[in-house]
Design an enzyme around this catalytic site. Structure first.
Site, PDB file in Angstrom:
ATOM      1  N   ASP A 263       0.797  -1.232   0.000  1.00 28.52           N
ATOM      2  CA  ASP A 263       0.000   0.000   0.000  1.00 28.52           C
ATOM      3  C   ASP A 263       0.831   1.284   0.000  1.00 28.52           C
ATOM      4  O   ASP A 263       1.758   1.427   0.802  1.00 28.52           O
ATOM      5  CB  ASP A 263      -0.890   0.054   1.243  1.00 28.52           C
ATOM      6  CG  ASP A 263      -1.760  -1.146   1.423  1.00 28.52           C
ATOM      7  OD1 ASP A 263      -1.804  -1.998   0.533  1.00 28.52           O
ATOM      8  OD2 ASP A 263      -2.393  -1.241   2.496  1.00 28.52           O
TER       9      ASP A 263
ATOM     10  N   GLN B 211       4.073   0.672   2.311  1.00 31.01           N
ATOM     11  CA  GLN B 211       4.285  -0.525   3.105  1.00 31.01           C
ATOM     12  C   GLN B 211       5.460  -1.318   2.527  1.00 31.01           C
ATOM     13  O   GLN B 211       5.491  -1.584   1.324  1.00 31.01           O
ATOM     14  CB  GLN B 211       3.025  -1.382   3.115  1.00 31.01           C
ATOM     15  CG  GLN B 211       1.848  -0.745   3.847  1.00 31.01           C
ATOM     16  CD  GLN B 211       2.038  -0.828   5.354  1.00 31.01           C
ATOM     17  OE1 GLN B 211       1.709  -1.817   5.988  1.00 31.01           O
ATOM     18  NE2 GLN B 211       2.565   0.242   5.939  1.00 31.01           N
TER      19      GLN B 211
ATOM     20  N   GLU C  74     -10.421  -1.428   3.850  1.00 27.23           N
ATOM     21  CA  GLU C  74      -9.090  -0.950   4.213  1.00 27.23           C
ATOM     22  C   GLU C  74      -8.812   0.407   3.573  1.00 27.23           C
ATOM     23  O   GLU C  74      -9.544   0.866   2.705  1.00 27.23           O
ATOM     24  CB  GLU C  74      -8.024  -1.944   3.728  1.00 27.23           C
ATOM     25  CG  GLU C  74      -8.090  -3.315   4.344  1.00 27.23           C
ATOM     26  CD  GLU C  74      -6.924  -4.188   3.926  1.00 27.23           C
ATOM     27  OE1 GLU C  74      -6.281  -4.769   4.811  1.00 27.23           O
ATOM     28  OE2 GLU C  74      -6.654  -4.290   2.705  1.00 27.23           O
TER      29      GLU C  74
END
Length: 526
Positions: A55, A71, A230
């Site tokens: 991400d 990430q 998310e």
């Protein structure tokens, strides 16, 4: 690991060959060039130098730099203990990879989040401090924490009072804070945090980025709920470029997207500083991308020209840890400008590649007012692994053609098809024979979406890189993002037609020059 990678890059710098094309010059900074000659390494999309990335996080503009955090597992090519990787750009095209920004600590690993510039020093970390709000994950217990930087994001200090927001009772998935400043005329402003919590988004308010108060929630039984929500993003946009405004709430979902696996849905409505209200009914599900590989998009805050620009992880959780790259796994879509457009079905999100990508255009081919038949050889002389295609077709008589479009990265037994079905009124991408498809049974597939002609016109804007295809139909109203893994020898390009003829009003094709990505582990902001 970083010293090891620096040595590798120094050794490779003198050997890098960029497909015979001159690279676009990056900003003048210290650093070494990231070698782009690995199989499937993108030539103009940002990719992690080594090991794993997913991400995008903390997208913010400050003092001449666009920051991209992400990430990152620095020790393996699969998902693992999450850190925040870091890259910066002056123009969203040329990028400099910097040292890791955030490391795991005693509170847990570092999941997704956002970064803001605290212009008024509300948190007390310093004037114009860069403040990261992120999820600490401690063996599944997720809480929101703060870190700050006063040197343009090169070094970070975690707040000693972390976490600043504990998970609500009975909520296990509580992560990925999106934070921004909300202010209306005549009222004092405040910080807003949107956090994913299962299949809902929870909202919180704060005056100082440290003490947070619950203000509402959205999403119970709205849209797709077949997977955990998310990485929310929430922003306001004008409708049709006018004075009417709406808010868009984007939510990544871990399953059941139109192309299978993970994807991104969005909602259009209103936000009053405390909570979001959708203007569509609960059953309306809107998807931002109809391909397989557009996940967890985040948009830049504080852009200097007011544009809303986002980019996404270019992968799918179904097969992300199996894609056939070598020393790295993780790349991102091109940055895209997003807007809202009124359609017969309602207000919809539109995406277009940013105009800055035009600086990569090299050799150019163009055609105007061509009548294309089934045996067309119009593109026989065009080859390349990095190309941009802009085409406009006029459909006068639907009986004259059944399907038409392009096949890219063609070679012996390999091709990726981007086509339009005139009878079904659908745009589709077929990657079943796109190259290496055997690494996962879900990869080889045809992905389809409805797309009506506009005044008898079908427009296609296609970006092809070494291991990806991005398709923008009818000025970005219908979008596909797809990873592909063709042979390096598959460089052909074809225009195809199933039927008698189709009118090609205009076609422009450019070779796109590779970019030099730099790796600078000094972290020096100057």
């Amino acid at each position: 690991m970083w010293l090891k990678l620096t040595a590798l890059m120094l050794a490779a710098a003198s050997l890098v060959v960029l497909a015979g094309c001159a690279a676009v010059a990056p900003p003048t900074v210290a650093g070494v060039s990231l070698a782009l000659d690995e199989p499937f390494r993108p030539q103009y999309h940002v990719s992690v130098p080594e090991n794993w990335a997913n991400d995008p996080n903390g997208l913010v503009y400050y003092d001449g730099e666009y920051h991209l955090f992400y990430q990152h597992n620095p020790d393996d090519t699969v998902w693992g203990p999450m850190h925040w990787g870091h890259a910066v750009s002056a123009d969203l095209v040329n990028w400099i990879h910097l040292p890791i920004a955030l490391y795991p600590d005693e509170l847990g690993t570092i999941f997704s989040g956002s970064v803001v510039i605290d212009w008024n020093n509300t948190a007390g970390f310093g004037e114009e401090a860069m403040v990261a709000l992120f999820t600490h994950n401690d063996n599944g217990r997720q809480m929101q924490s703060v870190a700050y930087s006063t040197d343009k994001g090169r070094t970070w200090t975690k707040y000693e009072g972390n976490p600043v927001l504990e998970p609500p009772a009975n909520i296990r998935n509580f992560r990925d804070p999106k934070v921004f400043w909300y202010e209306t005329e005549g009222e004092a402003g405040h910080w807003v945090m949107a956090v994913s919590a299962g299949n809902i988004i929870l909202f919180f308010m704060s005056d100082d980025l440290l003490d947070w108060e619950s203000s509402g929630g959205f999403g119970l039984t709205y849209g797709a709920t077949c997977g955990v929500w998310e990485t929310p993003d929430l922003f306001e946009l004008p409708v049709d470029g006018g004075t009417q405004m709406r808010w868009a709430l984007a939510v990544a979902i871990g399953g059941c997207a139109p192309a299978g696996g993970s994807g991104i849905q969005y909602f259009v409505g209103d936000f009053d500083g405390e909570t979001f209200v959708s203007e569509n009914d609960k059953e309306t599900t809107l998807w931002a991308d109809l391909g397989s590989d557009f996940y967890a998009p985040q948009s830049w805050s504080d852009t200097p020209d007011g544009r809303r620009i986002w980019l996404a992880w270019m992968n799918n959780w179904t097969y992300a840890q199996h894609i056939p790259t070598s020393t790295w796994r993780g790349s991102f879509s091109v940055p895209r400008e997003v807007s809202l457009l009124t359609t017969p079905e309602g207000i919809r999100l539109v995406q277009q590649p940013i105009e800055e990508l035009g600086q990569l255009r090299g050799e150019h081919w163009e055609w105007r007012d061509e009548v294309v038949g089934p045996e067309s050889d119009l593109l026989d002389e065009v080859r390349g692994e990095t190309v941009e295609i802009v085409a406009e077709f006029e459909i006068e008589d639907l009986e004259d053609s059944d399907r038409f479009g392009f096949r890219v990265r063609t070679g012996p037994g390999e091709y990726t098809t981007i086509g339009y079905g005139t009878k079904a009124r659908t745009l589709y991408v077929d990657r079943a024979q796109s190259g290496d498809v055997a690494f996962h049974p879900a990869f080889a597939a045809i992905h389809t979406a409805g797309m009506e002609p506009v005044d008898g016109i079908v427009k296609l804007h296609i970006l092809v890189d070494r291991s990806s295809v991005e398709v923008f139909g009818n000025d970005g109203l219908v979008v596909f993002t797809e990873r592909i893994f063709p042979s390096s020898e598959s460089l052909g390009l074809e225009l195809f037609l199933d039927g008698e003829q189709v009118n090609l009003n205009a076609l422009d094709i450019w070779q796109l020059e590779p970019v030099t990505f730099l790796v600078d582990y000094s972290g020096d902001p100057e």
